[in-house]
Design an enzyme around this catalytic site. Sequence first.
Site, mmCIF file in Angstrom:
data_model
loop_
_atom_site.group_PDB
_atom_site.id
_atom_site.type_symbol
_atom_site.label_atom_id
_atom_site.label_comp_id
_atom_site.label_asym_id
_atom_site.label_seq_id
_atom_site.Cartn_x
_atom_site.Cartn_y
_atom_site.Cartn_z
ATOM 1 N N GLN A 285 3.177 60.006 -69.293
ATOM 2 C CA GLN A 285 2.661 60.336 -70.790
ATOM 3 C C GLN A 285 3.729 59.773 -71.705
ATOM 4 O O GLN A 285 4.601 59.877 -71.646
ATOM 5 C CB GLN A 285 2.856 61.986 -71.216
ATOM 6 C CG GLN A 285 2.187 62.472 -72.154
ATOM 7 C CD GLN A 285 2.477 64.104 -72.592
ATOM 8 O OE1 GLN A 285 3.716 64.275 -72.514
ATOM 9 N NE2 GLN A 285 1.396 64.733 -72.487
ATOM 10 N N TYR B 244 2.349 66.126 -82.712
ATOM 11 C CA TYR B 244 3.192 65.214 -82.423
ATOM 12 C C TYR B 244 2.799 63.900 -83.649
ATOM 13 O O TYR B 244 1.866 64.111 -84.393
ATOM 14 C CB TYR B 244 3.102 64.547 -81.265
ATOM 15 C CG TYR B 244 4.037 65.391 -80.248
ATOM 16 C CD1 TYR B 244 4.127 66.639 -80.177
ATOM 17 C CD2 TYR B 244 4.808 64.987 -79.148
ATOM 18 C CE1 TYR B 244 4.619 67.648 -79.476
ATOM 19 C CE2 TYR B 244 5.680 65.783 -78.311
ATOM 20 C CZ TYR B 244 5.631 67.126 -78.354
ATOM 21 O OH TYR B 244 6.147 67.652 -77.530
ATOM 22 N N ALA C 15 -1.193 73.154 -65.168
ATOM 23 C CA ALA C 15 0.058 73.237 -65.475
ATOM 24 C C ALA C 15 0.871 74.210 -64.900
ATOM 25 O O ALA C 15 1.489 74.161 -63.960
ATOM 26 C CB ALA C 15 0.279 73.096 -67.168
ATOM 27 N N ARG C 16 0.647 75.386 -65.459
ATOM 28 C CA ARG C 16 1.397 76.630 -65.190
ATOM 29 C C ARG C 16 1.075 77.034 -63.701
ATOM 30 O O ARG C 16 1.832 77.552 -62.923
ATOM 31 C CB ARG C 16 1.080 77.901 -65.945
ATOM 32 C CG ARG C 16 1.654 77.692 -67.433
ATOM 33 C CD ARG C 16 1.374 78.749 -68.588
ATOM 34 N NE ARG C 16 -0.340 78.758 -68.854
ATOM 35 C CZ ARG C 16 -0.671 79.452 -69.443
ATOM 36 N NH1 ARG C 16 -0.133 80.506 -70.150
ATOM 37 N NH2 ARG C 16 -2.042 79.010 -69.675
#
Length: 394
Positions: A104, A174, A349-350
């Site tokens: 990433q 971001y 993800a989690r």
Amino acid sequence: MSEPQSAPDPLQPARLGPVTLRNRVLKAATFEGRTPKSLVSDDLIEFHRQVAAGGAGMTTVAYCAVSPDGRSAKHQLYWRPEALPGLRRLTDAVHDEGAAVSAQLGHAGPVAPALELGSPALSASRRLHAASMSLTKAASAADIDRIARQHAEAAEKAIECGFDAVELHFGHNYFISSFLSPNLNRRKDSYGGELRNRARPALQTARAVRDAVGDRIAVLAKLNMDDGAPGGFWVDEAAQVARWLEADGSVDAIELTAGSSLRNPMYLFRGDAPLQEFAGAMKQPVKLGVQLVGKALIRSYPYEDAFLLEQARQIRAAVRLPLVLLGGITSKETMDLAMSEGFQFVAMARALLREPDLINRIQAGERDKSLCIHCNKCMPTIYRRTRCVLVPEG
């Protein structure tokens, strides 16, 4: 009249740009907190090796800042000669387990911790960063050009290190996302105002990366659909940006995300908001910022499986480009649902923090659904070593 095509099996091989993945399940980028001195550690390699050994088609290394000022944490990895040997060891370890690996790439922009890094955080416009009680600096045209170029240079280094893909971080407010957001971007120049102007840094960066890498690796963009904040970037504008990315041919797929690390971080995660754990994990003055504004910033939202699906459908209707559905992908049922809705990939993800071998367990018929309970107490662990707190260390 042709027969309707059946949805693909998410656990069978699939093509992502020039790369063939063993299945359609991606490990979503989650900052691992395992890069002391901004270098790859054996612990980071083992983190991704376990995900690869556990059956995911591709794991994503997060977060690989394109420059020192683009880090979102002091000890975060950034692209420099000293980091490359460790990254090569990491990609080799993942490949040895039969998975692909993505890096990433991004610049934290206004999310960067200015006090820790010793320089003002860059943003589309000057604003107050409430958590650190500091002001950001409005990026110049030269800054935008530099950061686009640094993305391209980082992508070339990723190829040298053996990565199969790069993911461009255009979400969560971001750097690139701060330009897309009408709330954060108050510029009056050619980078502000109408959407085409606000999207210029995203399109410029994606094109720079594609020109640098050609078809040697896959290129994904992680794009916000909704900042989760009043006056922020919203799904109708996200659909148009997706159309522009598709028309330009600069990306092979878009991973759809939501939320603002500045204004509403829990909007992406849903479930419990571990405010006490967040405050306990932070140093001053950030701890004070969380204590002062934490209840307003770290809100909780009810969890449900595939919780970004409704918004993602609108992007699916706008483009033919491959899309990655993220958010509440915790079971074979939700994977199949994503495929039936026309998404080519899913990202977890989690669920994979809780069980790195979840995909193998599902394939073996041992488990239909993740054990993750969405307590979100994994989130504050990113400041030390990202993990599921329900799994004993060691």
